[in-house]
Design a protein around this motif. Structure first.
Motif, PDB file in Angstrom:
ATOM      1  N   UNK A   1       0.823  -1.212   0.000  1.00 20.41           N
ATOM      2  CA  UNK A   1       0.000   0.000   0.000  1.00 20.41           C
ATOM      3  C   UNK A   1       0.859   1.266   0.000  1.00 20.41           C
ATOM      4  N   UNK A   2       2.070   1.129   0.498  1.00 18.30           N
ATOM      5  CA  UNK A   2       2.986   2.263   0.559  1.00 18.30           C
ATOM      6  C   UNK A   2       3.620   2.536  -0.806  1.00 18.30           C
ATOM      7  N   UNK A   3       3.948   1.467  -1.541  1.00 20.98           N
ATOM      8  CA  UNK A   3       4.721   1.714  -2.772  1.00 20.98           C
ATOM      9  C   UNK A   3       4.366   0.821  -3.949  1.00 20.98           C
ATOM     10  N   UNK A   4       3.187   0.157  -3.895  1.00 22.90           N
ATOM     11  CA  UNK A   4       2.888  -0.767  -4.981  1.00 22.90           C
ATOM     12  C   UNK A   4       1.536  -0.631  -5.647  1.00 22.90           C
ATOM     13  N   UNK A   5       0.646   0.180  -5.058  1.00 22.94           N
ATOM     14  CA  UNK A   5      -0.723   0.223  -5.586  1.00 22.94           C
ATOM     15  C   UNK A   5      -0.821   0.829  -6.986  1.00 22.94           C
ATOM     16  N   UNK A   6       0.186   1.621  -7.372  1.00 22.86           N
ATOM     17  CA  UNK A   6       0.138   2.211  -8.714  1.00 22.86           C
ATOM     18  C   UNK A   6       0.968   1.413  -9.723  1.00 22.86           C
ATOM     19  N   UNK A   7       1.390   0.208  -9.312  1.00 21.16           N
ATOM     20  CA  UNK A   7       2.176  -0.653 -10.212  1.00 21.16           C
ATOM     21  C   UNK A   7       1.215  -1.506 -11.034  1.00 21.16           C
ATOM     22  N   UNK A   8       1.392  -1.493 -12.338  1.00 24.08           N
ATOM     23  CA  UNK A   8       0.498  -2.247 -13.226  1.00 24.08           C
ATOM     24  C   UNK A   8       0.603  -3.746 -12.943  1.00 24.08           C
ATOM     25  N   UNK A   9      -0.554  -4.396 -12.813  1.00 23.70           N
ATOM     26  CA  UNK A   9      -0.585  -5.858 -12.609  1.00 23.70           C
ATOM     27  C   UNK A   9       0.120  -6.288 -11.344  1.00 23.70           C
ATOM     28  N   UNK A  10      -0.065  -5.501 -10.268  1.00 21.25           N
ATOM     29  CA  UNK A  10       0.692  -5.701  -9.036  1.00 21.25           C
ATOM     30  C   UNK A  10       0.705  -7.157  -8.547  1.00 21.25           C
ATOM     31  N   UNK A  11      -0.422  -7.840  -8.600  1.00 18.64           N
ATOM     32  CA  UNK A  11      -0.446  -9.237  -8.129  1.00 18.64           C
ATOM     33  C   UNK A  11      -0.374 -10.247  -9.268  1.00 18.64           C
ATOM     34  N   UNK A  12      -0.409  -9.759 -10.485  1.00 15.21           N
ATOM     35  CA  UNK A  12      -0.366 -10.682 -11.624  1.00 15.21           C
ATOM     36  C   UNK A  12       1.075 -10.993 -12.033  1.00 15.21           C
ATOM     37  N   UNK A  13       1.936  -9.975 -11.964  1.00 18.95           N
ATOM     38  CA  UNK A  13       3.336 -10.139 -12.388  1.00 18.95           C
ATOM     39  C   UNK A  13       4.092 -10.882 -11.297  1.00 18.95           C
ATOM     40  N   UNK A  14       4.918 -11.843 -11.704  1.00 19.01           N
ATOM     41  CA  UNK A  14       5.671 -12.627 -10.722  1.00 19.01           C
ATOM     42  C   UNK A  14       7.008 -11.965 -10.398  1.00 19.01           C
ATOM     43  N   UNK A  15       7.363 -12.009  -9.129  1.00 19.22           N
ATOM     44  CA  UNK A  15       8.679 -11.516  -8.709  1.00 19.22           C
ATOM     45  C   UNK A  15       9.725 -12.600  -8.925  1.00 19.22           C
ATOM     46  N   UNK A  16      10.991 -12.247  -8.721  1.00 18.02           N
ATOM     47  CA  UNK A  16      12.085 -13.207  -8.863  1.00 18.02           C
ATOM     48  C   UNK A  16      11.965 -14.289  -7.784  1.00 18.02           C
ATOM     49  N   UNK A  17      11.839 -15.543  -8.225  1.00 16.62           N
ATOM     50  CA  UNK A  17      11.559 -16.641  -7.285  1.00 16.62           C
ATOM     51  C   UNK A  17      12.690 -16.818  -6.275  1.00 16.62           C
ATOM     52  N   UNK A  18      13.935 -16.676  -6.714  1.00 14.48           N
ATOM     53  CA  UNK A  18      15.071 -16.852  -5.790  1.00 14.48           C
ATOM     54  C   UNK A  18      15.022 -15.806  -4.669  1.00 14.48           C
ATOM     55  N   UNK A  19      14.640 -14.573  -5.024  1.00 16.75           N
ATOM     56  CA  UNK A  19      14.567 -13.501  -4.011  1.00 16.75           C
ATOM     57  C   UNK A  19      13.380 -13.742  -3.081  1.00 16.75           C
ATOM     58  N   UNK A  20      12.269 -14.229  -3.646  1.00 18.70           N
ATOM     59  CA  UNK A  20      11.091 -14.559  -2.816  1.00 18.70           C
ATOM     60  C   UNK A  20      11.464 -15.664  -1.821  1.00 18.70           C
ATOM     61  N   UNK A  21      12.200 -16.675  -2.303  1.00 22.29           N
ATOM     62  CA  UNK A  21      12.620 -17.784  -1.428  1.00 22.29           C
ATOM     63  C   UNK A  21      13.564 -17.281  -0.337  1.00 22.29           C
ATOM     64  N   UNK A  22      14.392 -16.304  -0.686  1.00 22.76           N
ATOM     65  CA  UNK A  22      15.317 -15.718   0.297  1.00 22.76           C
ATOM     66  C   UNK A  22      14.518 -15.021   1.402  1.00 22.76           C
TER      67      UNK A  22
END
Length: 246
Positions: free
Chosen positions: A76-97
């Motif tokens: 809510x602080x820095x992502x609500x204006x990002x297109x496809x916020x929950x649709x786009x996948x983040x880097x899996x290795x960083x998520x696992x970290x």
């Protein structure tokens, strides 16, 4: 032979050594305490990811896991204006970290270098907000029982177009499920006002938050219901959660 040993004696000594090493290894492995034993002795507490929702909440003395709140605050602080916020996948290795650090913070067998209380999602290593959203989705996906408990799945399916029935079902949920649901869907309604539709959020979150205990049944039909129920919780959020106190 002149050396007083047969050509095979060296070979048998080597075999003996190998067997000794094997049996030592076997002893070491069987002596190593299992994760369950370590948990029972209190050396490893239950982890955040992969634990039951009520277990995490009981331990934190709340009805919404701290990690869920932290992720929502960051988005809510820095992502609500990002297109496809929950649709786009983040880097899996960083998520696992991130997942590893959150779980380590709950593990007293290792130094508490990263206590979960001090987890800072504004740190530059989590700069990509899709890593935070990916970790939040992973948290819900790894719950042993989904946010919508198995015993409620069929009841929600049957109430698909009856908003009042859905509202009363939500009120009957255990407090951790109900309160976490209220905070999560409240957050997702904010995301839907920006760059993701309630329909696409339903597609992303439906299968993560709801599933039948026996998934071998009508998977295709279940998928339709999963998406529709998640979408309905968003589009009718104020009616379903409005008069509730969380």
């Amino acid at each position: 032979s002149l050396l007083g040993s047969s050509p095979t004696s060296g070979f048998s000594a080597r075999s003996l050594d190998k067997n000794r090493v094997k049996s030592r290894l076997k002893k070491f492995i069987t002596r190593r305490p299992s994760l369950k034993t370590l948990q029972e002795k209190g050396l490893i507490k239950d982890q955040i990811f992969g634990s039951h929702l009520h277990t995490v909440c009981e331990r934190e003395n709340s009805t919404v896991p701290r990690f869920v709140k932290q992720c929502i605050e960051a988005v809510e602080k820095r992502g609500l204006d990002v297109d496809g916020i929950y649709r786009v996948s983040g880097n899996l290795a960083t998520i696992q970290k991130l997942r590893f650090i959150v779980n380590q913070g709950n593990c007293s067998i290792s130094p508490r270098v990263f206590p979960e209380e001090k987890l800072n999602l504004d740190d530059s290593q989590w700069e990509d907000i899709h890593v935070v959203t990916g970790a939040l989705k992973m948290f819900f996906r790894e719950l042993p029982e989904p946010l919508f408990p198995y015993s409620f799945f069929q009841r929600f399916v049957e109430a698909i177009s009856k908003i009042e029935t859905i509202k009363s079902l939500v009120q009957k949920l255990p407090p951790p499920n109900r309160d976490t649901m209220k905070i999560l869907f409240g957050h997702l309604t904010k995301a839907s006002k920006n760059l993701m539709s309630t329909q696409s959020l339903g597609i992303v979150f439906g299968p993560t938050l709801l599933r039948a205990e026996d998934e071998m049944g009508n998977m295709a039909i279940h998928m339709v219901y999963q998406n529709q129920i998640a979408e309905l919780m968003l589009s009718e959020y104020n009616t379903i959660f409005g008069s509730e106190e969380a």
